[in-house]
Design a protein around this motif. Structure first.
Motif, PDB file in Angstrom:
ATOM      1  N   UNK A 157      36.096  16.920  82.825  1.00 41.74           N
ATOM      2  CA  UNK A 157      36.337  16.790  84.270  1.00 41.74           C
ATOM      3  C   UNK A 157      36.919  15.429  84.639  1.00 41.74           C
ATOM      4  N   UNK A 158      38.029  15.480  85.344  1.00 45.01           N
ATOM      5  CA  UNK A 158      38.734  14.266  85.751  1.00 45.01           C
ATOM      6  C   UNK A 158      37.875  13.370  86.638  1.00 45.01           C
ATOM      7  N   UNK A 159      37.026  13.969  87.481  1.00 46.71           N
ATOM      8  CA  UNK A 159      36.231  13.148  88.400  1.00 46.71           C
ATOM      9  C   UNK A 159      35.198  12.300  87.652  1.00 46.71           C
ATOM     10  N   UNK A 160      34.952  12.588  86.367  1.00 50.91           N
ATOM     11  CA  UNK A 160      34.019  11.800  85.555  1.00 50.91           C
ATOM     12  C   UNK A 160      34.729  10.888  84.551  1.00 50.91           C
ATOM     13  N   UNK A 161      36.033  10.844  84.599  1.00 54.71           N
ATOM     14  CA  UNK A 161      36.820  10.115  83.598  1.00 54.71           C
ATOM     15  C   UNK A 161      36.395   8.652  83.470  1.00 54.71           C
ATOM     16  N   UNK A 162      36.336   7.953  84.568  1.00 61.54           N
ATOM     17  CA  UNK A 162      35.992   6.521  84.529  1.00 61.54           C
ATOM     18  C   UNK A 162      34.616   6.308  83.898  1.00 61.54           C
ATOM     19  N   UNK A 163      33.679   7.114  84.300  1.00 59.73           N
ATOM     20  CA  UNK A 163      32.307   6.978  83.784  1.00 59.73           C
ATOM     21  C   UNK A 163      32.229   7.306  82.287  1.00 59.73           C
ATOM     22  N   UNK A 164      32.918   8.347  81.864  1.00 63.55           N
ATOM     23  CA  UNK A 164      32.907   8.729  80.445  1.00 63.55           C
ATOM     24  C   UNK A 164      33.603   7.669  79.604  1.00 63.55           C
ATOM     25  N   UNK A 165      34.710   7.144  80.087  1.00 64.05           N
ATOM     26  CA  UNK A 165      35.422   6.089  79.339  1.00 64.05           C
ATOM     27  C   UNK A 165      34.557   4.839  79.228  1.00 64.05           C
ATOM     28  N   UNK A 166      33.846   4.469  80.298  1.00 62.66           N
ATOM     29  CA  UNK A 166      32.938   3.317  80.233  1.00 62.66           C
ATOM     30  C   UNK A 166      31.820   3.560  79.214  1.00 62.66           C
ATOM     31  N   UNK A 167      31.263   4.758  79.229  1.00 67.05           N
ATOM     32  CA  UNK A 167      30.205   5.105  78.266  1.00 67.05           C
ATOM     33  C   UNK A 167      30.753   5.090  76.836  1.00 67.05           C
ATOM     34  N   UNK A 168      32.012   5.510  76.675  1.00 69.18           N
ATOM     35  CA  UNK A 168      32.657   5.523  75.361  1.00 69.18           C
ATOM     36  C   UNK A 168      32.814   4.103  74.810  1.00 69.18           C
ATOM     37  N   UNK A 169      32.976   3.132  75.683  1.00 66.76           N
ATOM     38  CA  UNK A 169      33.078   1.734  75.244  1.00 66.76           C
ATOM     39  C   UNK A 169      31.747   1.235  74.694  1.00 66.76           C
ATOM     40  N   UNK A 170      30.638   1.697  75.280  1.00 68.40           N
ATOM     41  CA  UNK A 170      29.311   1.300  74.829  1.00 68.40           C
ATOM     42  C   UNK A 170      28.918   2.003  73.537  1.00 68.40           C
ATOM     43  N   UNK A 171      29.132   3.294  73.520  1.00 68.95           N
ATOM     44  CA  UNK A 171      28.795   4.119  72.358  1.00 68.95           C
ATOM     45  C   UNK A 171      29.886   5.158  72.211  1.00 68.95           C
ATOM     46  N   UNK A 172      30.620   5.066  71.135  1.00 66.67           N
ATOM     47  CA  UNK A 172      31.777   5.935  70.910  1.00 66.67           C
ATOM     48  C   UNK A 172      31.422   7.405  71.124  1.00 66.67           C
ATOM     49  N   UNK A 173      32.082   8.034  72.090  1.00 67.27           N
ATOM     50  CA  UNK A 173      31.882   9.453  72.402  1.00 67.27           C
ATOM     51  C   UNK A 173      33.133  10.282  72.146  1.00 67.27           C
ATOM     52  N   UNK A 174      34.277   9.692  72.484  1.00 63.29           N
ATOM     53  CA  UNK A 174      35.522  10.444  72.440  1.00 63.29           C
ATOM     54  C   UNK A 174      36.166  10.355  71.058  1.00 63.29           C
TER      55      UNK A 174
END
Length: 187
Positions: free
Chosen positions: A107-124
């Motif tokens: 979901x695009x509306x969560x992009x910023x939050x997911x990318x920030x979380x990915x910086x802390x702990x690799x998700x993507x």
């Protein structure tokens, strides 16, 4: 044929490395005790939405929607008491290889939050992600821009988290969504 599967964000990297494996093989059982139907654990479950214009994503299984190109899947009849009867056609297969995964939708509306979380702990994973609009609403009314912002800031993003994909407003009330109308705008 093109089929779909919702998966948890925290499983994406492993899935893109190993593919989608049956529960018996991956041992990734994120079902609470007593919440999983007595389904086979030696196969992978995929779906084709019955009415994709109304519901094409089953986020209760995870936020990431995978598009899969597979020929070896067989239709699997849902039991009459399954909560998803009429919402999708279920398929089973032995496994899904990483090469069969053609797209990851988030979901695009969560992009910023997911990318920030990915910086802390690799998700993507190292695989292109398609950020798509999501057509959904609160359980009883359309989202206002303010309520959607609160929801996007407060809802847990992993199925392993308590109150997954439920927001909390300023009065500490839950923000629930209409789970029978969720459309990832993917085409």
């Amino acid at each position: 044929m093109i089929l779909y599967k919702n998966v948890d964000l925290i499983d994406l990297i492993s899935i893109m490395e190993k593919g989608i494996l049956p529960l018996d093989e991956c041992e990734n059982n994120n079902w609470e005790d007593g919440k999983r139907a007595d389904n086979r654990t030696d196969v992978v479950y995929l779906f084709s939405p019955a009415a994709p214009e109304v519901k094409n994503s089953f986020i209760n299984y995870g936020l990431a929607l995978l598009e899969i190109d597979i020929e070896s899947a067989q239709e699997n009849e849902l039991t009459s008491c399954d909560v998803n009867v009429g919402k999708y056609i279920e398929y089973i297969t032995d496994k899904v290889s990483p090469e069969q995964i053609k797209a990851i939708y988030l979901p695009e509306f969560l992009k910023e939050r997911i990318i920030e979380r990915d910086k802390e702990k690799k998700l993507l994973p190292d695989f292109p992600v398609t950020w798509c609009k999501m057509n959904f609403s609160e359980w009883d009314k359309p989202f206002t821009p303010e309520r959607l912002k609160i929801f996007s800031d407060t809802s847990p993003l992993s199925t392993f988290q308590f109150n997954y994909f439920r927001g909390i407003d300023e009065r500490r009330h839950m923000i629930d969504i209409d789970k029978d109308h969720i459309v990832y705008e993917i085409k």
